[in-house]
Design an enzyme around this catalytic site. Sequence first.
Site: not given
Ligand code: ADE
Ligand code: ZN
Length: 351
Positions: A287-288, A28, A209, A26, A206
């Site tokens: 994630d990011d 992005h 969350e 996971h 997703h």
């Molecule tokens: N796009 C990038 N990160 C995300 C996240 N945590 N939740 C939903 N969309 C995303």
């Molecule tokens: Zn994500």
Amino acid sequence: MSQPAFHIPQAKLPALIQAMPKAELHMHIEGSLEPELIFALAQRNGVALSYPSVEALRAAYAFTDLQSFLDIYYAGASVLLKEQDFHDMAWAYLLKAKEDNVLHTELFFDPQTHTDRGVPFEVVIKGLHSACVRAEAELGVSASLIMCFLRHLSEEAALKTLDESLPYRELFIGVGLDSSERGHPPEKFARVFARCKDLGLHLVAHAGEEGPPEYIVNALDILSVERIDHGVRCVEDPALVERLAKQGTALTVCPLSNIKLCVFKTMAEHNLKTLLAHGLKVTVNSDDPAYFGGYLNQNFLATFADLDLDANDAYTLARNSFEASFVSAERKQAWIAQLDATFARFAGDAA
Ligand code: ADE
Ligand code: ZN
């Protein structure tokens, strides 16, 4: 299957976390764009940014929820214009993955963020794909792509993106659903995912969350997803927890993301340990990472520092990451054998 019990002292956990082979499921790729690279690409492409410096941009990374992050994340992606830009972004992440002993990674990308700005789909996917091929050859890191649909956009837009992607069907392994969760339930994309299923693509979404547990249920029942991205709100529905455990559905949990986006106030309050205690197939992911303060090992370290987890939990999480990946049983077995060898070495050293 019961797993071996390892007697490895807590003091060795940071070294163990660093050394253990793992998969990341996971991540992005646009969320790996560091401020320094955003500025370098802006200059290379003549794109104006609304922040005067790297420091000013980084200082803006104070999020209150998912949407406050997404606004800045989509703005950051505006510097990506050419195939080389997509390659450079992915390559920078893959070097970090190598440092963290990531053997395999399944990368999300958001084509609509780029095609809506006039960047052709082909430019996006070719740049990302060539970085994945290079990672296997030069780093020994296996990398695949998962195309995400932006759920705040329409079903029609997602179907159009799917059509655009078909000439490149062999360059990605699956599809996902991301962006603003609240108010955009999985069922909005039922027909899109049905088509993707017919195409033989892997399916993830997703869910849970920020959105309610019903979104997890509907992602499973209506979209037929194989993994749930995040899923931490499943604990609000005991029947769902039981179902996820029984089915062995993997949750790709992202601890630092959850703290930065205020899903949990502090890491000590994160429910990852509870999810494990329920027997859920939990994995740890970043994630990011450029926005949330750390790549994969930082996520492990921060979680283990605050949640009273031990070497056996580390083994479970790493093993789950391989088991939940979309590769052949043979590749999974080979990676798990490497994991076992690392743990045997640490346990032997400790004896
Ligand atoms: N796009 C990038 N990160 C995300 C996240 N945590 N939740 C939903 N969309 C995303
Ligand atoms: Zn994500």
